[in-house]
Each structure stands twice: as C-alpha cells, then as structure tokens.
Motif scaffolding. Structure first.
Motif, mmCIF file in Angstrom:
data_model
loop_
_atom_site.group_PDB
_atom_site.id
_atom_site.type_symbol
_atom_site.label_atom_id
_atom_site.label_comp_id
_atom_site.label_asym_id
_atom_site.label_seq_id
_atom_site.Cartn_x
_atom_site.Cartn_y
_atom_site.Cartn_z
ATOM 1 N N TRP A 163 -4.037 0.088 -8.638
ATOM 2 C CA TRP A 163 -4.279 -0.154 -7.958
ATOM 3 C C TRP A 163 -3.781 -1.003 -6.366
ATOM 4 O O TRP A 163 -4.360 -0.915 -5.479
ATOM 5 C CB TRP A 163 -4.055 -2.550 -8.177
ATOM 6 N N ARG A 164 -2.990 0.758 -6.385
ATOM 7 C CA ARG A 164 -1.700 0.573 -4.315
ATOM 8 C C ARG A 164 -2.839 1.379 -4.302
ATOM 9 O O ARG A 164 -3.546 2.687 -4.138
ATOM 10 C CB ARG A 164 -0.315 0.888 -4.802
ATOM 11 N N MET A 212 0.593 -0.968 -0.247
ATOM 12 C CA MET A 212 -0.364 -0.119 -0.070
ATOM 13 C C MET A 212 1.021 1.276 -0.217
ATOM 14 O O MET A 212 1.769 1.579 0.197
ATOM 15 C CB MET A 212 -0.984 0.278 1.239
ATOM 16 N N GLU A 213 0.718 2.527 -0.386
ATOM 17 C CA GLU A 213 1.237 3.174 -1.076
ATOM 18 C C GLU A 213 1.006 4.148 1.041
ATOM 19 O O GLU A 213 0.063 4.819 1.597
ATOM 20 C CB GLU A 213 0.039 4.399 -1.365
ATOM 21 N N GLN A 242 -6.340 -5.031 -2.622
ATOM 22 C CA GLN A 242 -4.582 -4.918 -3.684
ATOM 23 C C GLN A 242 -3.894 -6.377 -5.010
ATOM 24 O O GLN A 242 -4.157 -5.409 -5.954
ATOM 25 C CB GLN A 242 -3.310 -4.004 -3.168
ATOM 26 N N LYS A 243 -4.000 -6.932 -4.055
ATOM 27 C CA LYS A 243 -3.485 -7.514 -5.168
ATOM 28 C C LYS A 243 -4.789 -8.257 -6.791
ATOM 29 O O LYS A 243 -4.824 -8.858 -7.370
ATOM 30 C CB LYS A 243 -3.306 -9.266 -4.986
ATOM 31 N N LEU A 289 -4.619 -5.544 2.030
ATOM 32 C CA LEU A 289 -3.300 -6.235 0.569
ATOM 33 C C LEU A 289 -3.645 -7.067 -0.592
ATOM 34 O O LEU A 289 -4.083 -7.752 -1.880
ATOM 35 C CB LEU A 289 -2.234 -7.163 1.793
ATOM 36 N N LYS A 295 -4.829 -5.599 -8.845
ATOM 37 C CA LYS A 295 -3.710 -5.047 -9.860
ATOM 38 C C LYS A 295 -3.690 -6.667 -11.242
ATOM 39 O O LYS A 295 -3.949 -6.503 -12.357
ATOM 40 C CB LYS A 295 -2.916 -6.017 -8.710
#
Length: 398
Positions: free
Chosen positions: A347-348, A1-2, A336-337, A333, A340
C-alpha cells in the motif's frame, strides 16, 4: 509514502550513505551499463542489490527500477520484435526473482527528457534546468534543419530563434546540442546532428495514433508477464509533454493517460505520476489528474515547474511553481489509506524528489543534470514536511 532517491550506481558522486543522511530509505536505480534490448542477468541484478542493501546499518532497499528501457525498434515497430520482447520479459522475471518488483519506464521516441539550459541562473548563485522555446526552435530549424520545422513554432519564437542562431558561436551550438542530449542517462548513444537526423528519419510518417498502437502492443506483450511475476509497471509521462523535432509523444495529456490505461486493463499497468512533466503541459490540471488516476499510480515523482507564455518553462522550487504540490501529496496519502484499508500489502507509495536546483557546495560538481544532492535534499525535506502535516491533520498513514 516511501521516501526514495535516484542513484546512478557506483560511479555516482552521491554515495549510498548520503542517501540515508537525506532521510530516504528506498533507492531508485537501474543497470545503465547494459545496452537497451539486452537481458539483465540475475547475477548483475543481485550484485547491484547487494551493493545497495549490503550495509545493514543504512537500512536501504532497491525499491524501484528506473528505467528498464525499451529498445527504439519497439517504438518504431520495425522488423521481428520477438527477441526484444522476449528479452524484456526475461529481464522482468529476473528482477522479480531478485525481489525488485516496481519498474518505471517511458515511451518517448529518440529523446528522453529535454532541456536547452542545464544551468539557468537563480538568485544567490544557484542554477536550475530550463527549456527555452526559442533555443529549441533554433536547434530544430537552423541546426537540425528539419524540413517543415518552422510550422511547429510560433512566429515570435522563430524570430528569437533566428536572432539566437545568428549570433551563436560554434561553442554555443555545441553546448546546445550537448544540453539536449543530456536527458539520456546511462547506456545510450549521444547523437551528433547527422545521427539525430537519421534516428528521426526512422519515425518518418508516424503520427500519434501510430505511436499509441506501438505502446499498446508493448503493453499487451509485457503486462501478462508483470501479472505473472508480481511486477507493477509505471509509465513516465513525456517531458516536456509535447511533440519535439517532429516526433509524436503520446503520454502527455489526461486523454493520453486514460487511453494507455484502457489499452490493457490490469493493476500491473500503471503510472509513474510526475508532477513536473505533466505540469509543463499548458492544459494539464495536475491535481485533477492525480485524483482521477490515483488508483493506477505505482510511483510518484514530485517536482515543480513555472511555465511561460511562449512555451518555455523552468524547474521551480518543489513547493513553488505552477503545480499545487499540497493537493497532489494529499491525494496520494488518501490513496495510500484506501489501499491499506483494502488489505494491499504494497500500500505504501514510493516517491522521490525529482530534479533539484544546484545549490551551495553542489554548484559546479559533476552530478547528473538535475540530480545534485543539496537541491534534492531541500525538496525532499519540503515534501516530507507537507506529507507529515497533511497526514497529521487528516489522520492518514504516512
């Protein structure tokens, strides 16, 4: 993650290079100096963006606007709101033109996040933000003197409120008012008691259903523009997630979140998932809510609270408190995957360590309440460790 960091602009005692030293690369910022309801000009957005991103050695970017505030008249539903909606949409277009495409906002009437104690003592000399139910009741019943306020508080809380008020000095009462007003950042009116009464009176007769309809109207007005220009909107939950001073709040529970997401079914209409705000709700299962709404989360605030039986709560360590932070981070997380793998170029997920204890050299510094450097740095480091470990074990992208 950002990894991001809330920055309050050029007057913030925490500087941009400090943010980079903390390990964050995204900056969460707003043009607090512009009054609510006024268009954010391109020139001012570009000026702030250049300030954040100008030093290439820092490699920072303005990743989230927090907040593009909503004028109180929109929440009240009063008068001709066309100019206010037009201005909000134009600000959105201007932000998108400048490459800033994530907006965090809230729909809390009159008051933003609310605490009664900004420096509750911690072992060793640090301090934390705290909400004391009896101080809230003392303010509501004895200082604000809101008609019918007694019915909104438990008998044992009312007894403590009376005892507090009877022994409180004028300085104590002034400090409590100041603490309650401190959740309003940037360009705002800090109310005195008569001013707060007048603002609350403007919502007279409004219940949760009425405020929900005004939120739905706002979404219907702005989400098409968000879709048009590529902006993602993330509403922040109520903090605390309960009615205050007779004012309804409608972004507090799992049902509330489902309702607002259903009001306008669009990817642009999403959430700022705040574990601390939702975590202060007695009946909120925060990890379960994270799993249910993960696909509509656009921004994440990670902090923790410890609740008490009378309705009080205190900001806890980021990995302490009542919220299972490891579970929430794991869910984000995994989301996110999924994004992506689906080919989403954005996505992040941006997240920031929300609120922090006042610790070490930050004690006594003039930082914004809840936003000292060291406490947030500690929280970011802890969350970064969880994130790295979970990603490694489960083979997820960080």
């Amino acid at each position: 993650m950002e990894q991001t960091w809330r920055w309050f602009g050029p007057n913030d005692v925490i500087q941009l290079n400090h943010i980079r030293q903390a390990g964050a690369t995204g900056v969460v910022n707003a043009l607090h100096e512009i009054p609510y309801g006024v268009v954010w000009p391109v020139a001012e957005i570009e000026k702030r963006k250049a300030m954040i991103e100008g030093d290439k050695s820092l490699d920072l970017r303005w990743s989230v606007v927090e907040s593009l505030p909503i004028h109180e008249d929109i929440k009240i539903g009063e008068g001709d709101l066309t100019p206010l909606f037009d201005n909000y949409r134009q600000s959105m277009r201007n932000l998108a033109q400048c490459g800033v495409t994530m907006i965090c906002y809230n729909f809390m009437p009159v008051l933003d996040w609310t605490r009664t104690d900004l420096r509750a003592p911690l072992p060793g000399g640090g301090t934390a933000l705290r909400f004391n139910a009896f101080e809230h009741a003392a303010f509501d019943v004895h200082m604000l003197e809101r008609p019918g306020a007694e019915a909104d508080h438990k008998p044992e809380v009312l007894a403590r409120a009376r005892a507090w008020f009877d022994k409180a000095s004028e300085s104590d009462k002034k400090q409590l008012l100041s603490n309650i007003m401190s959740g309003l950042p940037g360009a705002f009116d800090r109310y005195d008691i008569p001013g707060l009464r007048r603002m609350i009176a403007r919502f007279k007769g409004m219940d949760a259903a009425g405020l929900r309809e005004r939120l739905a109207r706002f979404l219907r007005e702005v989400i098409p523009t968000a879709e048009e220009v590529g902006i993602r909107m993330g509403i922040h939950p109520d903090d605390p997630p309960r009615p205050l001073f007779g004012l309804p709040r409608v972004v507090s529970t799992e049902d509330d979140l489902a309702h607002l997401l259903d009001a306008v079914k669009s990817e642009a209409n999403g959430l700022t998932f705040c574990t601390g705000s939702l975590g202060a709700g007695v009946n909120n299962d925060v990890p379960a809510m994270a799993k249910r709404f993960a696909d509509r989360v656009h921004f994440v605030h990670l902090r923790n609270v410890t609740k008490e039986p009378d309705g009080s709560f205190q900001e806890a360590e980021h990995l302490g408190g009542d919220v299972d932070m490891v579970s929430v981070v794991t869910t984000m997380l995994e989301e996110q995957k999924r994004r992506k793998d689906a080919g989403d170029p954005r996505w992040r997920l941006p997240f920031r360590p929300d609120h922090g204890h006042e610790l070490l050299d930050d004690v006594g510094k003039k930082t914004h309440p809840g936003y000292p450097a060291i406490g947030r740095l500690k929280g970011l480091a802890e969350i970064r460790g969880v994130m790295t470990a979970v990603a490694s074990i489960k083979g997820l992208p960080v």
